[in-house]
Design an enzyme around this catalytic site. Structure first.
Site, PDB file in Angstrom:
ATOM      1  N   ASP A   1       8.999  -9.594   6.866  1.00  0.00           N
ATOM      2  CA  ASP A   1       9.171  -8.748   8.037  1.00  0.00           C
ATOM      3  C   ASP A   1      10.583  -8.193   7.930  1.00  0.00           C
ATOM      4  O   ASP A   1      11.561  -8.914   8.146  1.00  0.00           O
ATOM      5  CB  ASP A   1       9.007  -9.571   9.315  1.00  0.00           C
ATOM      6  CG  ASP A   1       9.300  -8.783  10.583  1.00  0.00           C
ATOM      7  OD1 ASP A   1       9.730  -7.605  10.491  1.00  0.00           O
ATOM      8  OD2 ASP A   1       9.134  -9.333  11.686  1.00  0.00           O
ATOM      9  N   VAL A   2      10.703  -6.920   7.577  1.00  0.00           N
ATOM     10  CA  VAL A   2      12.023  -6.367   7.273  1.00  0.00           C
ATOM     11  C   VAL A   2      12.963  -6.383   8.472  1.00  0.00           C
ATOM     12  O   VAL A   2      14.190  -6.319   8.308  1.00  0.00           O
ATOM     13  CB  VAL A   2      11.923  -4.926   6.714  1.00  0.00           C
ATOM     14  CG1 VAL A   2      11.204  -4.910   5.379  1.00  0.00           C
ATOM     15  CG2 VAL A   2      11.273  -3.980   7.714  1.00  0.00           C
TER      16      VAL A   2
ATOM     17  N   ASP B   1       5.982  -7.589   1.964  1.00  0.00           N
ATOM     18  CA  ASP B   1       5.251  -6.856   2.999  1.00  0.00           C
ATOM     19  C   ASP B   1       4.742  -7.832   4.053  1.00  0.00           C
ATOM     20  O   ASP B   1       4.646  -9.040   3.788  1.00  0.00           O
ATOM     21  CB  ASP B   1       4.074  -6.101   2.368  1.00  0.00           C
ATOM     22  CG  ASP B   1       3.704  -4.833   3.110  1.00  0.00           C
ATOM     23  OD1 ASP B   1       3.633  -4.865   4.355  1.00  0.00           O
ATOM     24  OD2 ASP B   1       3.464  -3.801   2.454  1.00  0.00           O
TER      25      ASP B   1
ATOM     26  N   THR C   1      -0.625   9.544   1.612  1.00  0.00           N
ATOM     27  CA  THR C   1      -0.814   8.125   1.909  1.00  0.00           C
ATOM     28  C   THR C   1      -1.430   8.013   3.297  1.00  0.00           C
ATOM     29  O   THR C   1      -1.664   9.019   3.975  1.00  0.00           O
ATOM     30  CB  THR C   1       0.528   7.374   1.895  1.00  0.00           C
ATOM     31  OG1 THR C   1       1.356   7.894   2.955  1.00  0.00           O
ATOM     32  CG2 THR C   1       1.245   7.540   0.562  1.00  0.00           C
TER      33      THR C   1
ATOM     34  N   VAL D   1       3.458  13.086   1.966  1.00  0.00           N
ATOM     35  CA  VAL D   1       2.910  12.311   0.850  1.00  0.00           C
ATOM     36  C   VAL D   1       1.487  11.879   1.190  1.00  0.00           C
ATOM     37  O   VAL D   1       1.180  11.516   2.329  1.00  0.00           O
ATOM     38  CB  VAL D   1       3.776  11.077   0.539  1.00  0.00           C
ATOM     39  CG1 VAL D   1       3.241  10.344  -0.693  1.00  0.00           C
ATOM     40  CG2 VAL D   1       5.232  11.484   0.312  1.00  0.00           C
TER      41      VAL D   1
ATOM     42  N   MET E   1       3.106   4.452  -0.764  1.00  0.00           N
ATOM     43  CA  MET E   1       4.182   4.676  -1.727  1.00  0.00           C
ATOM     44  C   MET E   1       4.674   3.370  -2.313  1.00  0.00           C
ATOM     45  O   MET E   1       5.052   3.303  -3.487  1.00  0.00           O
ATOM     46  CB  MET E   1       5.345   5.424  -1.075  1.00  0.00           C
ATOM     47  CG  MET E   1       5.059   6.869  -0.740  1.00  0.00           C
ATOM     48  SD  MET E   1       6.561   7.813  -0.344  1.00  0.00           S
ATOM     49  CE  MET E   1       7.270   6.840   0.989  1.00  0.00           C
TER      50      MET E   1
ATOM     51  N   LYS F   1      15.678   8.230   9.833  1.00  0.00           N
ATOM     52  CA  LYS F   1      15.827   8.567   8.424  1.00  0.00           C
ATOM     53  C   LYS F   1      17.180   9.212   8.128  1.00  0.00           C
ATOM     54  O   LYS F   1      17.704   9.090   7.014  1.00  0.00           O
ATOM     55  CB  LYS F   1      14.664   9.458   7.974  1.00  0.00           C
ATOM     56  CG  LYS F   1      13.321   8.734   7.927  1.00  0.00           C
ATOM     57  CD  LYS F   1      13.367   7.522   7.007  1.00  0.00           C
ATOM     58  CE  LYS F   1      12.015   6.881   6.786  1.00  0.00           C
ATOM     59  NZ  LYS F   1      12.066   5.738   5.841  1.00  0.00           N
TER      60      LYS F   1
ATOM     61  N   TYR G   1      11.656   9.324  14.448  1.00  0.00           N
ATOM     62  CA  TYR G   1      11.537   9.090  13.012  1.00  0.00           C
ATOM     63  C   TYR G   1      12.662   9.786  12.252  1.00  0.00           C
ATOM     64  O   TYR G   1      13.308   9.196  11.390  1.00  0.00           O
ATOM     65  CB  TYR G   1      10.179   9.596  12.530  1.00  0.00           C
ATOM     66  CG  TYR G   1       9.951   9.475  11.044  1.00  0.00           C
ATOM     67  CD1 TYR G   1       9.648   8.252  10.466  1.00  0.00           C
ATOM     68  CD2 TYR G   1      10.031  10.600  10.216  1.00  0.00           C
ATOM     69  CE1 TYR G   1       9.432   8.133   9.101  1.00  0.00           C
ATOM     70  CE2 TYR G   1       9.823  10.494   8.845  1.00  0.00           C
ATOM     71  CZ  TYR G   1       9.522   9.266   8.300  1.00  0.00           C
ATOM     72  OH  TYR G   1       9.310   9.148   6.947  1.00  0.00           O
TER      73      TYR G   1
ATOM     74  N   ARG H   1       0.846  -1.202   0.000  1.00  0.00           N
ATOM     75  CA  ARG H   1       0.000   0.000   0.000  1.00  0.00           C
ATOM     76  C   ARG H   1       0.880   1.251   0.000  1.00  0.00           C
ATOM     77  O   ARG H   1       2.087   1.179   0.137  1.00  0.00           O
ATOM     78  CB  ARG H   1      -0.941   0.008   1.201  1.00  0.00           C
ATOM     79  CG  ARG H   1      -0.259   0.176   2.544  1.00  0.00           C
ATOM     80  CD  ARG H   1      -1.278   0.147   3.679  1.00  0.00           C
ATOM     81  NE  ARG H   1      -0.643   0.365   4.983  1.00  0.00           N
ATOM     82  CZ  ARG H   1      -1.274   0.257   6.150  1.00  0.00           C
ATOM     83  NH1 ARG H   1      -2.556  -0.077   6.171  1.00  0.00           N
ATOM     84  NH2 ARG H   1      -0.627   0.466   7.278  1.00  0.00           N
TER      85      ARG H   1
END
Length: 264
Positions: free
Chosen positions: A61-62, A38, A188, A186, A19, A157, A153, A17
């Site tokens: 699962d990253v 995902d 989303t 964005v 981006m 990043k 966050y 979902r």
């Protein structure tokens, strides 16, 4: 479309979902065979079914190394190679530094930073073994500046930004390009959680040069460029796709600000 990724095998994390979905759709339309990676199984499988032969879903699962190892095994067994990776999966957390919990820190860094690093380790390693590939790490405009209540966050990043530079140094001479994309706001579920529409979704962006929120397809276009042969001499770069946000804010009390910007 122009087939910029014709016959290329691409993995997009967080591809079910937002981006990620926009990136999957664009890559598929440009000729890629796309792996939707995902934890959102129902959404990911539905998207893969919609795209037919152009896509497949693999649960990822990253933050889990075994999950990455399984992904690489499945994709290489199915397609024989991996040409492109977009490390897109991410989460956000708001709150002042003094209120952060260890659980929040572990979750955000586990997904945003550890997840990106594991992708580089396993997919990047597979690419280096064959001497070619392109990786895009999705950072943020908040990986280029500071912002109150987004320290967790933002710092994650910034880490992605720095990791991209180091990975470019390690992988570039092995034929694998690594770059970062830095979206602004964005439209989303993450960037517009209230699902505002029309002018309402642009509220708060008056001080940004383009004065609007971005659309996920606009971020996907940057990833497409960096994964395509058009970017064959770009490595270790950072591309801000933020409506000019990183350039600065308008100050209404100084000349050359938009006429409609009257008070902040």
């Amino acid at each position: 479309m122009t087939g910029k990724l014709k016959n290329k095998i691409a993995i997009v994390t967080g591809g079910a979902r937002g981006m990620g979905e926009a990136t999957v759709r664009l890559f598929a339309s440009e000729g890629a065979q796309v792996v939707i990676a995902d934890v959102l199984e129902s959404e990911g499988k539905a998207l893969a079914a919609e795209l037919g032969n152009a896509a497949m879903f693999q649960r990822l699962d990253v933050s889990d190394e075994g999950s990455w190892q399984a992904l690489v095994e499945v994709v290489t067994a199915h397609h024989g190679r991996i040409d492109a990776l977009v490390n897109n999966a991410a989460v956000v957390a708001f709150g002042p530094i003094t209120a952060l919990t260890v659980e929040q820190i572990d979750r955000v860094f586990g997904i945003n930073v550890k997840g990106t690093m594991l992708g580089l380790k396993h997919v990047g390693g597979a690419m280096c073994a064959v001497g070619r590939g392109a990786i895009v790490n999705i950072s943020s405009v908040d990986g280029m500046r500071g912002v109150n209540s987004l320290s967790l966050y933002s710092s994650s990043k910034w880490a992605v930004r720095g990791l991209t530079k180091s990975a470019a140094m390690e992988f570039g001479h092995q034929g694998v390009r690594v770059n970062s994309v830095h979206p602004g706001g964005v439209n989303t579920a993450m960037g517009n959680p209230q699902s505002l529409e029309g002018d309402a979704k642009n509220a708060g962006y008056e001080r940004v040069p383009l004065q609007r929120i971005g659309e996920p397809e606009e971020i996907a276009a940057a990833s497409l460029f960096l994964c395509s042969d058009d970017a064959s001499y770009i490595c270790g770069a950072e591309l801000a796709v933020d409506g000019g946000w990183a350039a600065g804010y308008y100050h209404h009390y100084l000349p050359a600000a938009p006429a409609a910007l009257t008070s902040f």
